[in-house]
Design an enzyme around this catalytic site. Structure first.
Site, PDB file in Angstrom:
ATOM      1  N   ASP A 133       0.858  -1.192   0.000  1.00  0.00           N
ATOM      2  CA  ASP A 133       0.000   0.000   0.000  1.00  0.00           C
ATOM      3  C   ASP A 133       0.894   1.243   0.000  1.00  0.00           C
ATOM      4  O   ASP A 133       1.668   1.445   0.940  1.00  0.00           O
ATOM      5  CB  ASP A 133      -0.875  -0.040   1.274  1.00  0.00           C
ATOM      6  CG  ASP A 133      -1.756   1.174   1.433  1.00  0.00           C
ATOM      7  OD1 ASP A 133      -2.657   1.121   2.279  1.00  0.00           O
ATOM      8  OD2 ASP A 133      -1.536   2.180   0.723  1.00  0.00           O
ATOM      9  N   VAL A 191      -5.864   4.713  -5.591  1.00  0.00           N
ATOM     10  CA  VAL A 191      -4.733   5.352  -4.899  1.00  0.00           C
ATOM     11  C   VAL A 191      -5.144   6.729  -4.373  1.00  0.00           C
ATOM     12  O   VAL A 191      -4.866   7.117  -3.254  1.00  0.00           O
ATOM     13  CB  VAL A 191      -3.552   5.547  -5.882  1.00  0.00           C
ATOM     14  CG1 VAL A 191      -2.413   6.303  -5.224  1.00  0.00           C
ATOM     15  CG2 VAL A 191      -3.058   4.221  -6.397  1.00  0.00           C
ATOM     16  N   ASP A 192      -5.866   7.466  -5.226  1.00  0.00           N
ATOM     17  CA  ASP A 192      -6.292   8.833  -4.892  1.00  0.00           C
ATOM     18  C   ASP A 192      -7.083   8.825  -3.589  1.00  0.00           C
ATOM     19  O   ASP A 192      -6.805   9.579  -2.646  1.00  0.00           O
ATOM     20  CB  ASP A 192      -7.164   9.324  -6.056  1.00  0.00           C
ATOM     21  CG  ASP A 192      -7.250  10.834  -6.139  1.00  0.00           C
ATOM     22  OD1 ASP A 192      -7.966  11.330  -7.028  1.00  0.00           O
ATOM     23  OD2 ASP A 192      -6.621  11.530  -5.321  1.00  0.00           O
ATOM     24  N   TYR A 242      -8.517   3.704 -14.892  1.00  0.00           N
ATOM     25  CA  TYR A 242      -8.228   4.184 -16.262  1.00  0.00           C
ATOM     26  C   TYR A 242      -7.872   3.048 -17.220  1.00  0.00           C
ATOM     27  O   TYR A 242      -7.600   3.279 -18.389  1.00  0.00           O
ATOM     28  CB  TYR A 242      -7.160   5.268 -16.232  1.00  0.00           C
ATOM     29  CG  TYR A 242      -7.655   6.614 -15.691  1.00  0.00           C
ATOM     30  CD1 TYR A 242      -8.997   6.795 -15.325  1.00  0.00           C
ATOM     31  CD2 TYR A 242      -6.802   7.682 -15.536  1.00  0.00           C
ATOM     32  CE1 TYR A 242      -9.445   8.008 -14.831  1.00  0.00           C
ATOM     33  CE2 TYR A 242      -7.233   8.906 -15.040  1.00  0.00           C
ATOM     34  CZ  TYR A 242      -8.567   9.056 -14.694  1.00  0.00           C
ATOM     35  OH  TYR A 242      -9.012  10.262 -14.196  1.00  0.00           O
TER      36      TYR A 242
HETATM   37  N1  APR Z   1      -1.275   1.595  -3.008  1.00  0.00           N
HETATM   38  C1  APR Z   1      -0.677   1.270  -4.194  1.00  0.00           C
HETATM   39  N2  APR Z   1      -1.353   1.024  -5.334  1.00  0.00           N
HETATM   40  C2  APR Z   1      -2.700   1.101  -5.273  1.00  0.00           C
HETATM   41  C3  APR Z   1      -3.409   1.439  -4.080  1.00  0.00           C
HETATM   42  C4  APR Z   1      -2.630   1.688  -2.912  1.00  0.00           C
HETATM   43  N3  APR Z   1      -3.201   2.021  -1.743  1.00  0.00           N
HETATM   44  N4  APR Z   1      -4.751   1.445  -4.367  1.00  0.00           N
HETATM   45  C5  APR Z   1      -4.871   1.099  -5.667  1.00  0.00           C
HETATM   46  N5  APR Z   1      -3.650   0.890  -6.220  1.00  0.00           N
HETATM   47  C6  APR Z   1      -3.290   0.500  -7.588  1.00  0.00           C
HETATM   48  C7  APR Z   1      -4.375  -0.134  -8.423  1.00  0.00           C
HETATM   49  O1  APR Z   1      -4.470  -1.514  -8.141  1.00  0.00           O
HETATM   50  C8  APR Z   1      -3.831   0.133  -9.825  1.00  0.00           C
HETATM   51  O2  APR Z   1      -2.874  -0.849 -10.177  1.00  0.00           O
HETATM   52  O3  APR Z   1      -2.957   1.701  -8.271  1.00  0.00           O
HETATM   53  C9  APR Z   1      -3.099   1.480  -9.681  1.00  0.00           C
HETATM   54  C10 APR Z   1      -3.834   2.677 -10.275  1.00  0.00           C
HETATM   55  O4  APR Z   1      -5.225   2.514 -10.062  1.00  0.00           O
HETATM   56  P1  APR Z   1      -6.203   3.746  -9.720  1.00  0.00           P
HETATM   57  O5  APR Z   1      -5.965   4.197  -8.342  1.00  0.00           O
HETATM   58  O6  APR Z   1      -7.587   3.317 -10.114  1.00  0.00           O
HETATM   59  O7  APR Z   1      -5.706   4.926 -10.675  1.00  0.00           O
HETATM   60  P2  APR Z   1      -5.911   5.143 -12.244  1.00  0.00           P
HETATM   61  O8  APR Z   1      -6.132   3.879 -12.988  1.00  0.00           O
HETATM   62  O9  APR Z   1      -4.776   6.031 -12.638  1.00  0.00           O
HETATM   63  O10 APR Z   1      -7.277   5.959 -12.321  1.00  0.00           O
HETATM   64  C11 APR Z   1      -7.311   7.249 -11.772  1.00  0.00           C
HETATM   65  O11 APR Z   1      -9.178   6.707 -10.415  1.00  0.00           O
HETATM   66  O12 APR Z   1      -9.216   6.852  -8.160  1.00  0.00           O
HETATM   67  C12 APR Z   1      -9.567   7.504  -9.297  1.00  0.00           C
HETATM   68  O13 APR Z   1      -9.492   9.821  -8.727  1.00  0.00           O
HETATM   69  C13 APR Z   1      -8.845   8.796  -9.463  1.00  0.00           C
HETATM   70  O14 APR Z   1     -10.191   9.469 -11.301  1.00  0.00           O
HETATM   71  C14 APR Z   1      -8.914   8.979 -10.938  1.00  0.00           C
HETATM   72  C15 APR Z   1      -8.748   7.567 -11.466  1.00  0.00           C
END
Ligand code: APR
Length: 182
Positions: A11, A34-35, A139
């Site tokens: 994480d 992640v956001d 995404y």
């Molecule tokens: N730590 C590390 N990696 C993580 C975590 C965490 N706590 N949570 C999720 N991930 C991974 C996911 O499994 C994925 O492989 O981060 C990667 C990116 O996934 P997303 O968080 O969905 O980001 P993204 O695909 O870039 O989409 C961005 O999602 O959360 C919304 O506000 C954000 O609209 C934006 C979109």
């Protein structure tokens, strides 16, 4: 110089680093993945600084039907920094990844996230930067291609950052990055 690349499965909000990179969206107002995790664990100071940054951004290209600019947004591929709040880091670097479908899989936009985040890290003087696998969740960027772009871009980008740590949330992501490091 280029950064040494390390891989961790876990994480990203539990990492200790000078800067932790957020896979944000253009609104900078948080979301899921992640956001959501970064804002939840990092606390309200991060969002407060994101709001202030939004107010300073030029009008986004988004336009209403009447042609007037609506809202403000951080364009895809760009990066900005805020406090890291309660995270064990000095900064969060927010970058907006490309949506795979909408971008037609253009690698340049995803590469820009890593390049711009490293540019911001250099401006800050960060020496260790933790990245998630940008765009590979909501995404929907194919993981192997995203890992290739991430590793190639970091290897090709001169920076004063000493360590780039990819923090992968699950086995699938971790193994994809292991394959890229060869
Ligand atoms: N730590 C590390 N990696 C993580 C975590 C965490 N706590 N949570 C999720 N991930 C991974 C996911 O499994 C994925 O492989 O981060 C990667 C990116 O996934 P997303 O968080 O969905 O980001 P993204 O695909 O870039 O989409 C961005 O999602 O959360 C919304 O506000 C954000 O609209 C934006 C979109």
């Amino acid at each position: 110089m280029t950064a040494t690349i390390t891989l961790v499965q876990g994480d990203i909000t539990r990492q200790s680093a000078d800067a932790i990179v957020n896979a944000a969206n253009s609104s900078l107002l948080g979301g899921g993945g992640v956001d959501g995790a970064i804002h939840r664990r990092g606390g309200p100071e991060i969002l407060a600084e994101c709001r202030a940054l939004r107010a300073s951004l030029p009008h986004s290209r988004l336009r209403s039907s009447g042609g007037t600019p609506i809202g403000r947004g951080l364009p895809t591929g760009q990066a900005v920094a805020t406090t890291a709040g309660r995270l064990d880091a000095r900064w969060v670097i927010h970058t907006v990844g490309p949506v795979h479908q909408a971008s037609g899989g253009d690698p340049a936009l995803l590469a820009s996230c890593y390049r711009e985040a490293l540019r911001v890290a250099d401006e800050l003087g960060a020496r260790t930067v933790a990245f998630p696998a940008i765009s590979t969740g909501v995404y929907r960027w194919p993981m192997d291609d995203a890992a290739r772009i991430a590793v190639e871009t970091v290897r090709d980008t001169p920076t004063a950052v000493e360590e780039v740590r990819f923090v992968l949330f699950d086995d699938r992501a971790y193994e994809a990055f292991v394959r890229q490091l060869g």
